[in-house]
Write a protein that holds these residues in place. Structure first.
Motif, PDB file in Angstrom:
ATOM      1  N   GLY A  19       0.830  -1.207   0.000  1.00 45.22           N
ATOM      2  CA  GLY A  19       0.000   0.000   0.000  1.00 45.22           C
ATOM      3  C   GLY A  19       0.859   1.250   0.000  1.00 45.22           C
ATOM      4  O   GLY A  19       0.603   2.200  -0.746  1.00 45.22           O
ATOM      5  N   ALA A  20       1.913   1.240   0.834  1.00 51.21           N
ATOM      6  CA  ALA A  20       2.794   2.410   0.897  1.00 51.21           C
ATOM      7  C   ALA A  20       3.453   2.657  -0.456  1.00 51.21           C
ATOM      8  O   ALA A  20       3.580   3.802  -0.897  1.00 51.21           O
ATOM      9  CB  ALA A  20       3.855   2.199   1.975  1.00 51.21           C
ATOM     10  N   ILE A  22       2.224   1.758  -3.425  1.00 61.03           N
ATOM     11  CA  ILE A  22       1.204   2.281  -4.349  1.00 61.03           C
ATOM     12  C   ILE A  22       1.037   3.775  -4.137  1.00 61.03           C
ATOM     13  O   ILE A  22       1.027   4.570  -5.079  1.00 61.03           O
ATOM     14  CB  ILE A  22      -0.148   1.558  -4.153  1.00 61.03           C
ATOM     15  CG1 ILE A  22      -0.046   0.102  -4.576  1.00 61.03           C
ATOM     16  CG2 ILE A  22      -1.264   2.253  -4.932  1.00 61.03           C
ATOM     17  CD1 ILE A  22      -1.323  -0.681  -4.377  1.00 61.03           C
ATOM     18  N   GLY A  23       0.933   4.156  -2.861  1.00 63.19           N
ATOM     19  CA  GLY A  23       0.776   5.570  -2.554  1.00 63.19           C
ATOM     20  C   GLY A  23       1.917   6.392  -3.120  1.00 63.19           C
ATOM     21  O   GLY A  23       1.715   7.447  -3.716  1.00 63.19           O
ATOM     22  N   LEU A  26       1.772   6.686  -6.917  1.00 63.20           N
ATOM     23  CA  LEU A  26       0.749   7.659  -7.326  1.00 63.20           C
ATOM     24  C   LEU A  26       1.277   9.076  -7.145  1.00 63.20           C
ATOM     25  O   LEU A  26       1.051   9.951  -7.989  1.00 63.20           O
ATOM     26  CB  LEU A  26      -0.526   7.468  -6.504  1.00 63.20           C
ATOM     27  CG  LEU A  26      -1.379   6.259  -6.869  1.00 63.20           C
ATOM     28  CD1 LEU A  26      -2.465   6.045  -5.828  1.00 63.20           C
ATOM     29  CD2 LEU A  26      -2.012   6.463  -8.237  1.00 63.20           C
TER      30      LEU A  26
END
Lengths: 263, 542
Positions: A19-20, A22-23, A26
């Motif tokens: 998740g980190a 992906i963030g 982005l």
């Protein structure tokens, strides 16, 4: 009263490495678009004033530009080496490589300072009389030059600050701090004490009584200071900061030919 | 085993009661709880909404008579600029996403929070910093450029454009961070069994919105930054005197600002897709079509910015292509409208305020959509460009659409958020006032615009006088309805009757937990085994 134990540590922000990542990707995407607007402007004006851009570019110092390119490229290497070292548990080497990266960044900025200073000394800056006496295309070239390398320089500074922060985290004695789940805490208030219990059920020590005034409990776990021990969350911090650093590097790789090599 | 008994009998705190490590105000403004952040946004946004409504009311009042009525022309320019800047950047862009999105996105996908709770709090702080910057700009010589900050006027005017633009830049940054947080949340935090096609449609709307926030906002960020550079350092990249091209500014501005209108409306469409199946007590018709159409609108919406520039001097070919692409947006939009109507068909409809607002959304948005097609047609647009027709059109989509959907969401989710019920009768009175006032105001504006009344003009010609009177009287009805509604809602939050956990018989996850929701939403992360709107249990025939 029967005594019962519960795991009281709640991971309020569980570490989700994917998740980190992906963030971060982005975020890099938004940075690419931010610079993308400027590259779009460059493309339009380059097409509009091809000869003027060619002439104006001769005023830039290709030597300094090349040195800066080498500095940034090498710094991308050292930041990767820093990640690799941390993954292998070699904290010292990781810290050393990270510091080298920051130094390369600093070298880049020092070069930039002299380069800009030189231009400004010669009266080539936005709004200066000398620049205004040039053709419109050359004025546009220098405006873009200052806007784009300026914004990029700002990103180098931010990147250095971020890497410096990560360096601090890695160098620091690893400490885990956890919040106690507040809903569980509610049940204990006024009628409990907090203890540390080992695997085999031995009480290692009583920490404190929890009375009504206690609203919140943080549990800090300080690790013994060891060469190979590091908080795994630092690795994701380092990897994400390195991604940002690479982006700063990649943007420069486009800026360098567009401004210095089109002569 | 005794411990289990204790766990189950303990009354669990809801998120409103939780004290945290700080008390009072601090437990709110430093909370990383997505529900509290949603409410913080709501308070800020509605405060600014009231300010901007008042500014709008003053503008209408100025147009009540010919010549000066209550303000000077330069004040009028500042008032419409401020009205636009507040409504766009401080109210409707964060809009449904930052309020209901923050509150319900994690709950609807069965998560305890968003992916980056601290970043979420940071977004709210950026919103506050942006808002304060905007306020400082107001008191140090508010910009008079209109909310679009077109060069070269925005670079030449003596008013404080720099701060107003900086505020928009900071607010844009806040919006980007919310967007990347939501994209990551949807990808990483869905409960087990919550496949992509079991997500509620509100989540789909938010997901498409979040992508627009991430993809479009940086472009306007750099554009606004260049205006600041031009005003402060003289780097005139858009200045024709220095070889620049002001039309490039318009391109870059609309590359963000047109997708931004879909960023405003998509969450509203998501809300309508929640309300309609609940009150029709039916599974939604065409779930996948609605989900895909959200993404479709987001995709096509990024390629249509040129329709703002038919009269600005872009090539004829470009104008034709932009016109065609703009017409394409009507397809996914119509898919949604048809599916909503088809969901109502043969449903067991229960008429409550949220459904009334959803109906008003469909009605207004259809009008806004059709007039949008008129604007998209080049030959028509050349005549109605910069007239009241355009103003009426976008108020039908933004206000009649998005904001009415937001009001529907307020009524729909109020019982869940605060555990209180709203006052029904006053709510309906307010609704009727709003619909009458809204249509009197903006339909009249469209008619006047078609007859040639230009926008942003301080004064009007005698042939438009009757129209202006009708519109201004309409604005009184509208504002009366709005204040009645806001008063009613505030009263309900504190004094309303206690609400049940699931007053509407909703089927999505937020209705399966207590009202107001407990601090961590779910005791145990739910296992999702069916689609979001399955109202009747599957009958097994023997």
């Amino acid at each position: 009263m029967s005594q019962h134990t519960e795991s009281v540590v709640a991971h309020k922000h569980p570490s989700d490495f994917v998740g980190a990542k992906i963030g971060m990707w982005l975020f890099l995407f938004t940075e690419v678009l931010l610079f993308g607007g400027l590259f779009l402007l460059y493309a339009v004006y380059r097409a509009k004033y091809p000869v003027d851009f060619h002439l104006a570019a001769t005023e830039l110092d290709t030597f300094i530009g090349t040195v800066n390119t080498l500095l940034l490229l090498t710094s991308s290497l050292t930041v990767v080496l820093s990640i690799e070292a941390l993954q292998r548990g070699n904290r010292k080497l990781s810290i050393g490589m990270l510091a080298t990266t920051i130094l390369f960044g600093l070298g880049f900025m020092v070069n930039k300072y002299f380069e800009w200073g030189h231009k400004i000394e010669h009266g080539l800056y936005p709004g200066s009389e000398k620049l205004l006496s040039h053709s419109q295309g050359e004025i546009t070239f220098f405006q873009l030059y200052y806007a784009m390398t300026g914004l990029h320089g700002l990103h180098v500074l931010v990147g250095m600050a971020v890497l410096g922060g990560v360096l601090y985290f890695i160098a620091r004695k690893p400490v885990n701090k956890e919040h106690m789940n507040p809903t569980i805490l509610r049940r204990f208030q006024g009628a409990a004490r907090l203890a540390v219990i080992s695997d085999n059920g031995n009480e290692l020590g009583t920490v404190a009584r929890i009375d009504e005034d206690v609203r919140n409990i943080d549990i800090r776990i300080s690790y013994e200071h060891g060469e190979k021990r590091f908080d795994p969350r630092n690795l994701i911090k380092l990897e994400n900061s390195a991604l940002y650093w690479h982006l700063v590097d990649v943007i420069w790789i486009f800026l360098f030919p567009l401004f210095y090599l089109i002569t | 085993m005794a411990s289990h008994a204790i766990v189950e009998t303990t009354h669990e705190e809801n998120y409103l009661q939780y004290k945290g490590r700080h008390g009072g105000l601090w437990s709110w403004i430093f909370s990383t709880d997505h529900k509290r952040i949603g409410i913080l946004y709501m308070i800020g946004m509605f405060a600014f909404f009231v300010v901007a409504i008042t500014l709008g009311l003053l503008m209408r009042l100025e147009q009540l008579t010919m010549g000066p009525t209550i303000m000077q022309p330069s004040t009028y320019n500042k008032v419409f600029t401020l009205h636009g800047v507040i409504m766009i950047f401080l109210f409707i862009v964060p809009g449904i996403t930052a309020t209901f999105g923050n509150f319900f996105l994690p709950i609807q996908i069965g998560a305890k929070d968003v992916a980056f709770p601290r970043l979420n709090l940071f977004s709210w702080w950026l919103y506050v910093i942006g808002a304060v910057t905007a306020l400082v700009a107001v008191f140090t010589g508010m910009a008079d450029t209109g909310w679009t900050f077109y060069v070269p006027y925005s670079v030449r005017t003596g008013t404080n454009v720099t701060l107003a633009v900086l505020a928009a830049f900071i607010l844009g940054f806040s919006s980007i961070l919310t967007g990347l947080n939501f994209v990551t949340t949807v990808h990483r935090m869905r409960a087990p069994g919550m496949g992509w096609f079991r997500m509620p449609l509100f989540v789909w709307g938010l997901y498409a919105t979040a992508w627009i926030q991430v993809l479009a906002t940086p472009v306007v960020g750099i554009t606004l930054l260049l205006i600041i550079l031009e005003r402060t350092l003289g780097i005139g990249i858009f200045d024709p005197a220095l070889g620049g091209d002001p039309i490039l500014y318009q391109h870059l501005f609309w590359i963000y600002s047109h997708p931004a209108v879909y960023l405003m409306v998509l969450p509203g469409m998501g809300v309508v897709s929640e309300i309609i199946p609940t009150f029709a007590r039916r599974n939604i018709f065409g779930y996948k079509a609605i989900a895909y159409s959200s993404v479709g609108i987001a995709l096509v919406g990024t390629l249509v910015w040129g329709h703002h520039m038919y009269t600005s001097g872009q090539s004829y070919t470009a104008a034709v292509v932009f016109s065609f692409l703009t017409f394409l947006v009507a397809i996914p939009t119509a898919i949604k409208v048809f599916n909503w109507v088809a969901t109502l068909y043969k449903g067991s409809i229960r008429v409550e305020l949220p459904l009334l607002y959803a109906m008003a959304f469909i009605f207004h948005f259809s009008i806004g959509g059709f007039t949008g097609l008129m604007n998209a047609a080049i030959s028509v647009d050349v005549h109605i460009h910069d007239t009241y027709f355009v103003v009426g059109h976008f108020h039908y989509t933004m206000f009649g659409g998005t904001v009415f959907a937001m009001f529907g969401a307020l009524y729909y989710w109020l019982p869940k958020m605060f555990g209180r019920m709203y006052g029904q009768k006053i709510g309906i009175t307010a609704f009727v006032l709003q619909v009458i006032g809204f249509n009197m105001l903006y339909f009249t504006m469209m008619v006047m615009g078609y007859m040639g009344m230009p926008r942003r003009y301080y004064d009007h010609l005698p042939q438009f006088h009757d129209g202006h009177i009708i519109a201004t009287v309409g604005s009184w009805f509208l504002v009366a309805g709005l204040f009645l509604m806001i008063g009613n809602l505030v009263w309900s939050v504190f004094k309303g009757a206690k609400a049940e956990d699931n007053p509407w018989g909703g089927t999505t996850l937020e209705w399966q937990i207590p009202s107001p929701p407990p601090l961590e939403n779910f005791d145990k992360i739910p296992q999702v085994e069916r689609g979001p709107y399955e109202h009747t249990p599957v009958e097994v025939s023997k």
